[in-house]
Design a protein around this motif. Structure first.
Motif, PDB file in Angstrom:
ATOM      1  N   ILE A 126     -11.630 -31.827 -24.513  1.00 36.57           N
ATOM      2  CA  ILE A 126     -11.798 -30.745 -25.481  1.00 36.57           C
ATOM      3  C   ILE A 126     -10.813 -29.615 -25.218  1.00 36.57           C
ATOM      4  CG2 ILE A 126     -13.409 -28.972 -26.294  1.00 36.57           C
ATOM      5  CD1 ILE A 126     -15.676 -30.911 -25.832  1.00 36.57           C
ATOM      6  N   ARG A 127     -10.603 -29.267 -23.929  1.00 36.45           N
ATOM      7  CA  ARG A 127      -9.721 -28.134 -23.627  1.00 36.45           C
ATOM      8  C   ARG A 127      -8.255 -28.517 -23.688  1.00 36.45           C
ATOM      9  NH1 ARG A 127     -11.742 -23.381 -20.681  1.00 36.45           N
ATOM     10  NH2 ARG A 127     -13.979 -23.372 -21.005  1.00 36.45           N
ATOM     11  N   TYR A 128      -7.926 -29.754 -23.392  1.00 42.34           N
ATOM     12  CA  TYR A 128      -6.536 -30.202 -23.469  1.00 42.34           C
ATOM     13  C   TYR A 128      -6.464 -31.301 -24.508  1.00 42.34           C
ATOM     14  CZ  TYR A 128      -5.477 -27.555 -19.291  1.00 42.34           C
ATOM     15  OH  TYR A 128      -5.311 -26.539 -18.397  1.00 42.34           O
ATOM     16  N   GLY A 129      -6.646 -30.893 -25.757  1.00 41.06           N
ATOM     17  CA  GLY A 129      -6.711 -31.862 -26.844  1.00 41.06           C
ATOM     18  C   GLY A 129      -5.350 -32.422 -27.195  1.00 41.06           C
ATOM     19  N   PRO A 130      -5.325 -33.367 -28.158  1.00 41.47           N
ATOM     20  CA  PRO A 130      -4.077 -33.997 -28.581  1.00 41.47           C
ATOM     21  C   PRO A 130      -3.076 -33.029 -29.178  1.00 41.47           C
ATOM     22  CG  PRO A 130      -5.981 -35.219 -29.357  1.00 41.47           C
ATOM     23  CD  PRO A 130      -6.489 -33.939 -28.799  1.00 41.47           C
ATOM     24  N   ALA A 131      -3.523 -31.827 -29.566  1.00 46.44           N
ATOM     25  CA  ALA A 131      -2.587 -30.865 -30.142  1.00 46.44           C
ATOM     26  C   ALA A 131      -1.608 -30.321 -29.123  1.00 46.44           C
ATOM     27  CB  ALA A 131      -3.346 -29.703 -30.762  1.00 46.44           C
ATOM     28  N   THR A 132      -1.832 -30.610 -27.841  1.00 43.25           N
ATOM     29  CA  THR A 132      -0.949 -30.075 -26.807  1.00 43.25           C
ATOM     30  C   THR A 132       0.489 -30.505 -27.031  1.00 43.25           C
ATOM     31  OG1 THR A 132      -2.776 -30.136 -25.250  1.00 43.25           O
ATOM     32  CG2 THR A 132      -0.566 -29.966 -24.339  1.00 43.25           C
ATOM     33  N   LEU A 133       0.694 -31.789 -27.316  1.00 38.56           N
ATOM     34  CA  LEU A 133       2.050 -32.285 -27.513  1.00 38.56           C
ATOM     35  C   LEU A 133       2.681 -31.682 -28.755  1.00 38.56           C
ATOM     36  CD1 LEU A 133       1.500 -36.050 -26.633  1.00 38.56           C
ATOM     37  CD2 LEU A 133       2.396 -34.235 -25.179  1.00 38.56           C
ATOM     38  N   GLN A 134       1.881 -31.600 -29.830  1.00 36.05           N
ATOM     39  CA  GLN A 134       2.409 -31.024 -31.057  1.00 36.05           C
ATOM     40  C   GLN A 134       2.808 -29.570 -30.852  1.00 36.05           C
ATOM     41  OE1 GLN A 134      -0.534 -30.764 -34.071  1.00 36.05           O
ATOM     42  NE2 GLN A 134       0.821 -29.837 -35.594  1.00 36.05           N
ATOM     43  N   LEU A 135       1.949 -28.797 -30.194  1.00 31.53           N
ATOM     44  CA  LEU A 135       2.205 -27.381 -30.036  1.00 31.53           C
ATOM     45  C   LEU A 135       3.276 -27.097 -29.000  1.00 31.53           C
ATOM     46  CD1 LEU A 135      -1.396 -26.098 -30.375  1.00 31.53           C
ATOM     47  CD2 LEU A 135       0.476 -25.667 -31.911  1.00 31.53           C
ATOM     48  N   ALA A 136       3.505 -28.035 -28.079  1.00 32.29           N
ATOM     49  CA  ALA A 136       4.604 -27.845 -27.141  1.00 32.29           C
ATOM     50  C   ALA A 136       5.926 -27.774 -27.898  1.00 32.29           C
ATOM     51  CB  ALA A 136       4.629 -28.992 -26.128  1.00 32.29           C
ATOM     52  N   TRP A 137       6.070 -28.638 -28.910  1.00 34.13           N
ATOM     53  CA  TRP A 137       7.288 -28.594 -29.716  1.00 34.13           C
ATOM     54  C   TRP A 137       7.337 -27.307 -30.542  1.00 34.13           C
ATOM     55  CZ3 TRP A 137       8.067 -28.691 -35.080  1.00 34.13           C
ATOM     56  CH2 TRP A 137       9.384 -28.873 -35.473  1.00 34.13           C
ATOM     57  N   ARG A 152      -5.714 -25.566 -24.909  1.00 30.83           N
ATOM     58  CA  ARG A 152      -6.929 -25.722 -25.670  1.00 30.83           C
ATOM     59  C   ARG A 152      -6.749 -25.291 -27.106  1.00 30.83           C
ATOM     60  NH1 ARG A 152     -12.845 -23.083 -24.387  1.00 30.83           N
ATOM     61  NH2 ARG A 152     -13.886 -24.133 -26.056  1.00 30.83           N
ATOM     62  N   PHE A 153      -5.543 -25.043 -27.511  1.00 31.93           N
ATOM     63  CA  PHE A 153      -5.276 -24.647 -28.875  1.00 31.93           C
ATOM     64  C   PHE A 153      -5.663 -25.784 -29.805  1.00 31.93           C
ATOM     65  CE2 PHE A 153      -2.115 -23.672 -32.290  1.00 31.93           C
ATOM     66  CZ  PHE A 153      -2.717 -22.519 -32.705  1.00 31.93           C
ATOM     67  N   PHE A 154      -6.629 -25.534 -30.702  1.00 32.87           N
ATOM     68  CA  PHE A 154      -7.161 -26.562 -31.598  1.00 32.87           C
ATOM     69  C   PHE A 154      -7.843 -27.695 -30.827  1.00 32.87           C
ATOM     70  CE2 PHE A 154      -5.929 -24.359 -35.001  1.00 32.87           C
ATOM     71  CZ  PHE A 154      -4.749 -24.636 -35.662  1.00 32.87           C
ATOM     72  N   GLY A 155      -8.158 -27.502 -29.539  1.00 33.10           N
ATOM     73  CA  GLY A 155      -8.731 -28.602 -28.775  1.00 33.10           C
ATOM     74  C   GLY A 155     -10.041 -29.103 -29.338  1.00 33.10           C
ATOM     75  N   THR A 156     -10.917 -28.186 -29.780  1.00 31.24           N
ATOM     76  CA  THR A 156     -12.210 -28.604 -30.307  1.00 31.24           C
ATOM     77  C   THR A 156     -12.036 -29.410 -31.583  1.00 31.24           C
ATOM     78  OG1 THR A 156     -13.204 -26.615 -29.358  1.00 31.24           O
ATOM     79  CG2 THR A 156     -14.463 -27.773 -31.038  1.00 31.24           C
ATOM     80  N   LYS A 157     -11.231 -28.931 -32.485  1.00 33.38           N
ATOM     81  CA  LYS A 157     -11.019 -29.647 -33.743  1.00 33.38           C
ATOM     82  C   LYS A 157     -10.368 -31.007 -33.498  1.00 33.38           C
ATOM     83  CE  LYS A 157      -8.263 -29.630 -37.945  1.00 33.38           C
ATOM     84  NZ  LYS A 157      -7.357 -28.877 -38.842  1.00 33.38           N
ATOM     85  N   TRP A 158      -9.363 -31.041 -32.634  1.00 35.50           N
ATOM     86  CA  TRP A 158      -8.657 -32.296 -32.429  1.00 35.50           C
ATOM     87  C   TRP A 158      -9.483 -33.296 -31.631  1.00 35.50           C
ATOM     88  CZ3 TRP A 158      -4.750 -33.937 -35.154  1.00 35.50           C
ATOM     89  CH2 TRP A 158      -3.958 -32.997 -35.815  1.00 35.50           C
ATOM     90  N   ALA A 159     -10.381 -32.817 -30.785  1.00 37.79           N
ATOM     91  CA  ALA A 159     -11.309 -33.736 -30.129  1.00 37.79           C
ATOM     92  C   ALA A 159     -12.233 -34.377 -31.158  1.00 37.79           C
ATOM     93  CB  ALA A 159     -12.126 -32.997 -29.068  1.00 37.79           C
ATOM     94  N   MET A 160     -12.684 -33.602 -32.135  1.00 35.66           N
ATOM     95  CA  MET A 160     -13.487 -34.152 -33.223  1.00 35.66           C
ATOM     96  C   MET A 160     -12.699 -35.189 -34.011  1.00 35.66           C
ATOM     97  SD  MET A 160     -15.132 -30.518 -34.457  1.00 35.66           S
ATOM     98  CE  MET A 160     -15.375 -31.094 -36.130  1.00 35.66           C
ATOM     99  N   PHE A 161     -11.455 -34.865 -34.319  1.00 37.76           N
ATOM    100  CA  PHE A 161     -10.635 -35.784 -35.113  1.00 37.76           C
ATOM    101  C   PHE A 161     -10.372 -37.087 -34.360  1.00 37.76           C
ATOM    102  CE2 PHE A 161      -6.394 -37.320 -36.388  1.00 37.76           C
ATOM    103  CZ  PHE A 161      -6.633 -37.555 -37.729  1.00 37.76           C
ATOM    104  N   LEU A 162     -10.074 -36.979 -33.063  1.00 37.96           N
ATOM    105  CA  LEU A 162      -9.829 -38.173 -32.258  1.00 37.96           C
ATOM    106  C   LEU A 162     -11.069 -39.055 -32.202  1.00 37.96           C
ATOM    107  CD1 LEU A 162      -8.058 -39.781 -30.241  1.00 37.96           C
ATOM    108  CD2 LEU A 162      -8.991 -38.326 -28.439  1.00 37.96           C
TER     109      LEU A 162
END
Length: 602
Positions: A126-137, A152-162
């Motif tokens: 939840i805190r290190y969601g899939p958005a990490t790679l996207q937001l790094a760019w 954790r930026f968008f981590g909650t939402k992206w954990a739900m999506f995953l």
């Protein structure tokens, strides 16, 4: 020489005209960018925050709809496939050489056993969601530096999506039923059960807090909000959790659509399927002993199965789109930045450290019973009582009665707006105590349809108790733990204990019904006792023991990561190194309670 003098005079003449031209341009610019005479700042501010509040409501409804679609697709497909694979003729004709019965056992094992390890990775997910790679760019593009991305930026939402995407993967694996498709997808489902519902609970909780902030948005209200009691946003927590569970319990109704409109057309009547069944209810052992191995009077065509599975796949894909498009971020970007630097090790340890809080420990039996009762009504009660007396063709209607009742009665949790918070939980527990004692003493007659009204009434009443239980627990956790840094840990612990209880129900499937009912009744009595003791200690202001979440060490630079003074030297990433040490991490003992948490007493 005269030409030069004339040129100087011409130049001197052009200076005033140039100055006048500049002043005219500035006047035009002021007219263009200045405030419109009809502009009303207060009215525009009200419109802005009204849109924000509508956005929060949209997020809650979208998350509720996504959770309903996801669970209904999963439950409906699993129920349909287990019934089809149970039939001997179906297995022999279509899949004679792949041992579907053994595969089904492994599928159920993967779904029920895998969540036991979820406590180890859910907070990290939840805190290190899939958005990490996207937001790094995105961060690199925005800051011209190699600043680390907020994990954790968008981590909650992206954990739900995953998680919703993996549920859709489970549906797609049923197009080609083989060991290497069904079992891995079932293990993947088991891995995301706890992350999905923990992120859903955190998301709804955050929406309630954001709605409260958008209602009290004025500067004078900001000061009042800082001095407001910690239960100031409880009303929104109650309303939003009620909306979520009212929608979620409809998933038990939607899950029966494949059986009502498709599978019931192929089932034998109860006189055939229940011919060898001798005992029902409290006299039964295991899962409906004596049930006929042949339940399908004709085999469904493969094309029809593909159509049904495609409809379920479309619903799962719709749930993914709802989360992706309609669900907004749970946290603001600047709220997320400090979360990242807590560190992997601390995130791994904090769920275990939170269990030292006596409030959470006293709720463990309630969490366990919450897992017991929902799986018992879908398996033990539905099969050993409902199907045993009414036949397999009425299983769907029994579960629909449970789902409709639970959805409608979830709104009873709104009474917490006026009554004390323990009343709905105790009312739900009282209903279940009465029902458990009734089921313990009652053995319905096999193949006796006159018992249908009583069984439907029990299913509806069980749904009422489940609604008060589930909604009440989520509201209670929201009231006790309002700090956003702790919410994902708390909901992870809650759903992990639920998963452990479901795993226990899976293990006890071979026990006598009286033993199952006795375990549930004992667990419920202990849960009520420990909960009341917890409320008593909260009323006595017994100090809680919460782990201190480490303060972040700010090392990032760039205009997105500035603290207070965005004009300081080096804000563009080239400043001196002294700024790196301006905010050292505060070192305190882990068992030291922050001042904010001392007020977190109900």
């Amino acid at each position: 020489m005269e030409k030069d003098i004339d040129g100087c005079q011409d130049g001197a003449k052009t200076v005033p005209s140039t100055r006048l031209g500049t002043e005219g341009t500035e006047a035009q610019l002021d007219d263009f960018v200045g405030a419109h005479p009809d502009y009303n700042e207060e009215e525009e501010e009200q419109k802005y925050f009204r849109r924000k509040r509508l956005g929060v409501i949209k997020n809650v409804v979208a998350a509720s709809l996504a959770g309903t679609l996801t669970y209904s697709v999963y439950l409906g497909l699993l129920q349909m496939q287990l019934i089809l694979h149970y039939d001997e003729t179906y297995r022999e004709v279509k899949y004679s050489n792949i041992q579907l019965e053994d595969i089904d056992r492994k599928v159920l094992m993967g779904i029920n056993v895998t969540p036991v390890a979820a406590l180890l990775y859910t907070p990290i997910l939840i805190r290190y969601g899939p958005a990490t790679l996207q937001l790094a760019w995105l961060t690199g593009m925005a800051t011209h530096t190699s600043a680390p991305c907020p994990g954790r930026f968008f981590g909650t939402k992206w954990a739900m999506f995953l998680a919703v995407g993996i549920y859709a993967l489970f549906v797609s694996s049923n197009y080609w039923e083989r060991y290497y498709t069904l079992v891995p997808s079932a293990v993947a489902i088991g891995m995301v059960i706890v992350p999905l519902w923990a992120s859903m609970g955190t998301y709804i909780m955050r929406m309630a807090q954001k709605y409260y902030e958008y209602v009290n948005y004025k500067e004078e209200q900001e000061k009042e909000r800082q001095r407001a009691p910690r239960d100031a946003c409880n009303a929104y927590i109650i309303v939003f959790q009620t909306v979520f569970y009212s929608c979620f319990h409809l998933s038990f109704v939607c899950a029966q659509m494949p059986m009502v409109f498709f599978l019931n057309n192929y089932l034998y009547q109860l006189n055939h399927t229940l011919f060898a069944v001798k005992h029902c209810g409290t006299l039964s052992h295991g899962t409906l002993p004596g049930f006929n191995k042949t339940v399908l009077q004709s085999l469904p065509r493969s094309v029809n199965l593909i159509i049904v599975e495609s409809a379920l796949m479309a619903a799962a894909f719709l749930a993914m789109l709802v989360v992706l498009v309609l669900c907004g971020a749970a946290y603001r970007p600047m709220e997320e930045i400090d979360m990242r630097s807590i560190g992997w090790g601390n995130i791994f340890q904090l769920p275990f450290k939170h269990m030292r809080d006596y409030r959470l420990r006293h709720l463990f039996p309630l969490f366990i019973y919450s897992g017991f009762e929902v799986l018992f009504v879908c398996t033990g009660f539905s099969l050993n009582y409902g199907v045993c007396a009414l036949g397999l063709e009425r299983l769907a209607y029994l579960l629909m009665a449970y789902g409709f009742s639970a959805s409608v009665c979830s709104s009873l949790a709104l009474c917490m707006l006026r009554l004390r918070r323990h009343i709905p939980l105790l009312a739900g527990a009282l209903i279940h105590v009465v029902l458990l004692v009734t089921l313990f003493c009652w053995a319905p007659e096999p193949r006796y349809l006159a018992q249908a009204p009583l069984l439907y009434s029990i299913a509806a009443l069980w749904g009422t108790g489940s609604a008060l239980n589930k909604t009440g627990i989520s509201i209670l956790l929201g009231m006790l733990y309002k700090k956003k840094e702790r919410q994902d840990f708390i909901f992870t612990i809650y759903h992990w204990w639920q998963a452990l209880a479901i795993f226990t129900v899976y293990l006890w499937s071979g026990l006598p019904m009286k033993a199952k009912l006795s375990i549930m009744l004992l667990t419920l009595v202990v849960a009520v006792g420990t909960y009341l003791w917890m409320e008593r200690k909260v009323a006595w202001n017994v100090e809680v023991r919460l782990p201190r979440i480490p303060r972040p060490r700010h090392k990032t630079r760039g205009y997105r990561y500035l603290e207070d003074n965005s004009d300081e030297t080096g804000s563009d990433g080239d400043g001196d190194k002294e700024n790196d040490d301006r905010h050292p991490t505060e070192g305190t003992r882990e068992d030291e309670l922050p001042k904010e948490d001392r007020d977190q007493l109900g």
